[in-house]
Every structure is written in C-alpha cells, then in structure tokens.
Design a protein around this motif. Structure first.
Motif, short mmCIF file in Angstrom:
data_model
loop_
_atom_site.label_atom_id
_atom_site.label_comp_id
_atom_site.label_asym_id
_atom_site.label_seq_id
_atom_site.Cartn_x
_atom_site.Cartn_y
_atom_site.Cartn_z
N GLY A 42 -8.78 10.48 -5.33
CA GLY A 42 -10.01 10.00 -5.94
C GLY A 42 -10.95 9.38 -4.92
N PRO A 43 -12.07 8.79 -5.38
CA PRO A 43 -13.10 8.27 -4.47
C PRO A 43 -12.77 6.88 -3.91
CG PRO A 43 -13.82 8.04 -6.74
CD PRO A 43 -12.49 8.73 -6.80
N HIS A 44 -11.71 6.24 -4.42
CA HIS A 44 -11.46 4.83 -4.09
C HIS A 44 -10.26 4.61 -3.18
CE1 HIS A 44 -9.21 6.09 -7.55
NE2 HIS A 44 -8.41 5.05 -7.45
N LEU A 45 -9.40 5.66 -3.01
CA LEU A 45 -8.20 5.49 -2.18
C LEU A 45 -8.15 6.56 -1.08
CD1 LEU A 45 -5.45 4.72 -4.86
CD2 LEU A 45 -6.58 3.11 -3.32
N PRO A 46 -7.54 6.21 0.07
CA PRO A 46 -7.51 7.15 1.20
C PRO A 46 -6.54 8.31 0.96
CG PRO A 46 -6.26 5.19 1.73
CD PRO A 46 -6.91 4.93 0.40
N ALA A 47 -6.76 9.39 1.68
CA ALA A 47 -5.90 10.57 1.58
C ALA A 47 -4.46 10.25 1.98
CB ALA A 47 -6.46 11.70 2.44
N GLY A 48 -4.29 9.22 2.83
CA GLY A 48 -2.95 8.87 3.30
C GLY A 48 -2.20 7.92 2.36
N THR A 49 -2.71 7.70 1.16
CA THR A 49 -2.10 6.72 0.25
C THR A 49 -0.57 6.82 0.17
OG1 THR A 49 -4.08 6.43 -1.12
CG2 THR A 49 -1.97 5.97 -2.18
N ASP A 50 -0.04 8.02 -0.05
CA ASP A 50 1.41 8.15 -0.25
C ASP A 50 2.21 7.78 1.00
OD1 ASP A 50 0.47 9.14 -2.65
OD2 ASP A 50 1.94 10.75 -2.76
N ILE A 51 1.72 8.22 2.19
CA ILE A 51 2.49 7.89 3.40
C ILE A 51 2.31 6.42 3.77
CG2 ILE A 51 0.76 8.67 5.12
CD1 ILE A 51 4.64 8.92 5.34
N PHE A 52 1.14 5.85 3.47
CA PHE A 52 0.96 4.41 3.74
C PHE A 52 1.90 3.59 2.86
CE2 PHE A 52 -3.77 5.44 4.81
CZ PHE A 52 -3.38 5.94 6.04
N ALA A 53 2.01 4.01 1.60
CA ALA A 53 2.92 3.30 0.68
C ALA A 53 4.35 3.38 1.21
CB ALA A 53 2.84 3.92 -0.71
N ALA A 54 4.78 4.58 1.62
CA ALA A 54 6.14 4.75 2.13
C ALA A 54 6.37 3.91 3.39
CB ALA A 54 6.42 6.24 2.42
N ASN A 55 5.38 3.90 4.29
CA ASN A 55 5.52 3.14 5.54
C ASN A 55 5.65 1.63 5.29
OD1 ASN A 55 5.52 4.95 7.73
ND2 ASN A 55 3.32 5.25 7.56
N VAL A 56 4.76 1.10 4.47
CA VAL A 56 4.74 -0.36 4.29
C VAL A 56 6.00 -0.84 3.55
CG1 VAL A 56 3.36 -0.49 2.15
CG2 VAL A 56 3.18 -2.29 3.84
N ILE A 57 6.47 -0.04 2.59
CA ILE A 57 7.70 -0.42 1.89
C ILE A 57 8.91 -0.25 2.83
CG2 ILE A 57 9.22 0.08 -0.07
CD1 ILE A 57 6.66 1.10 -1.54
N ALA A 58 8.91 0.86 3.58
CA ALA A 58 10.03 1.08 4.52
C ALA A 58 10.14 -0.08 5.51
CB ALA A 58 9.84 2.40 5.27
N HIS A 59 8.99 -0.57 5.99
CA HIS A 59 9.03 -1.67 6.96
C HIS A 59 9.58 -2.95 6.32
CE1 HIS A 59 7.70 -4.59 10.01
NE2 HIS A 59 7.77 -3.57 10.85
N ALA A 60 9.17 -3.21 5.09
CA ALA A 60 9.67 -4.40 4.39
C ALA A 60 11.17 -4.28 4.09
CB ALA A 60 8.88 -4.62 3.10
N VAL A 61 11.63 -3.07 3.81
CA VAL A 61 13.07 -2.85 3.59
C VAL A 61 13.82 -2.99 4.92
CG1 VAL A 61 14.82 -1.13 2.92
CG2 VAL A 61 12.74 -1.39 1.54
N ALA A 62 13.23 -2.47 5.99
CA ALA A 62 13.87 -2.54 7.32
C ALA A 62 14.06 -4.00 7.75
CB ALA A 62 13.03 -1.79 8.35
N GLU A 63 13.09 -4.86 7.43
CA GLU A 63 13.23 -6.28 7.77
C GLU A 63 14.40 -6.90 7.01
OE1 GLU A 63 8.74 -7.82 8.85
OE2 GLU A 63 9.26 -7.64 6.74
N ARG A 64 14.55 -6.48 5.76
CA ARG A 64 15.62 -7.06 4.94
C ARG A 64 17.00 -6.49 5.29
NH1 ARG A 64 10.95 -7.35 2.52
NH2 ARG A 64 10.50 -8.86 0.87
N MET A 65 17.05 -5.23 5.77
CA MET A 65 18.34 -4.59 6.04
C MET A 65 18.64 -4.47 7.53
SD MET A 65 18.42 -1.52 3.21
CE MET A 65 20.15 -1.06 3.51
#
Ligand SMILES: [Zn+2]
Length: 268
Positions: A42-65
């Motif tokens: 859509g007009p409000h979110l970047p084309a990379g939305t899905d990979i950005f979501a995966a990256n930021v969650i993966a990093h937060a999980v990596a800190e915890r594990m």
C-alpha cells in the motif's frame, strides 16, 4: 543453548568481525535466519515490510537466546503480489537454494542449531524443503517458526494493516507514512478470503492479491505508534524465544540418531 547472552556489539552476523563470529559460534552454535519478502504494502508501508519485520524480531529473539542473525537476503517467493510495481519475487527453487546454502555455510563453521523465523506465507513450502535438507544432509537441528502467525494469534493480522505497521515502526519509524494511508480494501471481504486460505485442511491457490484486497492491502494501521511497536516486539520475541528454547531442548533429547549415538558413546 543455555549460555548467558554476552555483550556483542550487534547480533547481526554481517555487523561482526571474523573473530567475534568464531567466538560466538563456539560459545553458542545457534543461528537465526530471518525470512521475508519484498512486495507492495500500500501507500503507507515500504516494500521491505516483511523482511524488516523478520529482521527486527529475529534480532530481539537472538538477544534473548544468545544467537546470531544470518543475512537471509530480503527476497522471498511472492508471485501473488506481482501485479503491483513494489514487488520482486524469486521462484521457489531459487529461494530454497539460497536458504540452504546460506545456512549450510554456517554449519560448516560450527553452527548446530537453526531457527528459521519467517514473516511471509509464500515462503512456507520452500522453507519446509530447505529445513529438511539442512537437518538430514547438513546435520543441523532445525526449527521453523511462522512469526507472522505468532503475531496474528497475539495481535491480529491484515496485509498492510496494524501489525505490519508496528513491525516497521520497531525497525525504522521513518519508513512508516501513517499520513499517506489511503484505499484500504474492505475488511470483511479480506478477512473472509484470508480465513479461507489459511485452514489446515483446504489450501486454495490464489493467482492475485487483488482477489483478497482489490487495492493490494486492507486493515486499520492508523493507530500504530512506536510505543505499541515496542510492546508488540517484546511480546512476540519473548514468546518465540521461550517456545523455541523449549522445543530445541526437546529435540536435543529426542533427536533420532543423534541422541542414540551419544548414548552409545557413553555406554562404551
Ligand atoms: Zn506483509
């Protein structure tokens, strides 16, 4: 798997030096592969939305594990979104190969546990085949988590809707344009189709995202805030880290072959 998180400057593999990576793999041989896609949102979110979501969650999980986040590459398998210009898709075979070769490279350097953290439905079949190979042919203990479903269960889900806006807000708030929200497709219609294609028993093949959402997206992201984003990230990463740690522990005990070999070695 149980070692305490250390003070690494970053959990992203590509940010670290060779000695830092070598030491970390020795300390805890866990790698996390973020999987996403590049597609219109859509007009409000970047084309990379899905990979950005995966990256930021993966990093937060990596800190915890206490793990490392691999460079998965931004692309995934997303032919359904190709009618819109903001989309780039790989074929399933190419994607499967990239995933397998990325992870098996780290296996050669000592990575033993692999958590595949996926935020894009179109990747699921390819990831399943790659995961099998990484276990059977490369000896890794593999767990895949569909983080987009974990998020959907905890916070609800629409393509281009609030949880996707929150995920990008947690990554880079400057890429979210809530002032440009326009043309959400009908929610009832979108939910009906998403529900239909996400049952366990029946999987219809859809040619075009416009079947679900004529404008390419639907949802209500207008109330997304950085504060909500922080809470969502914490909730999802905490849930995944807890569940994944337990499952890896169970796999360690039960893993066909590996456990048996260890047992025989002890006995002899
Ligand atoms: Zn998305």
């Amino acid at each position: 798997m149980t070692s305490k998180p250390d003070k690494l400057p970053s959990r992203y593999f590509v940010d670290l030096t060779q000695p830092e990576i070598a030491a970390q793999l020795k300390k805890n041989p866990l790698v996390i592969l973020p999987a996403g896609s590049v597609e219109q949102h859509g007009p409000h979110l970047p084309a990379g939305t899905d990979i950005f979501a995966a990256n930021v969650i993966a990093h937060a999980v990596a800190e915890r594990m206490d793990g490392l986040v691999l460079p998965g590459g931004p692309l995934g398998v997303t032919p359904m979104h190709m009618p819109f210009e903001g989309t780039i898709t790989l074929t399933p075979g190419t994607y499967q190969q990239v995933v397998t070769e990325t992870c098996s490279s780290t296996a050669r350097h000592g990575a033993r546990y692999l958590l595949v953290l996926n935020w894009h439905e179109g990747n699921i079949p390819s990831l399943a085949i790659a995961a099998e190979s990484l276990h059977r042919d490369h000896g890794m203990t593999v767990l895949t988590v569909q983080a987009c479903y974990v998020a959907a269960e905890m916070f609800g889900s629409e393509h281009g809707g609030e949880i996707e806006a929150l995920a990008v807000l947690a990554w880079r708030p400057d890429l979210v344009h809530l002032d440009r929200i326009e043309g959400s497709s009908d929610h009832t219609h979108g939910r009906k189709w998403d529900k239909l294609r996400r049952t366990r028993a029946y999987q219809p093949v859809l040619r075009d995202i416009r079947t679900i959402a004529p404008s390419g997206w639907y949802g209500a992201p207008e109330h997304a805030t950085v504060e909500k984003a922080r809470r969502m990230l914490d909730g999802i990463a905490g849930a995944i880290a807890k569940e994944a740690s337990e499952i890896f522990h169970l796999l360690d005990e039960a893993q066909g072959g590996t456990a048996e070999i260890k047992h025989l070695k002890k006995a002899s």
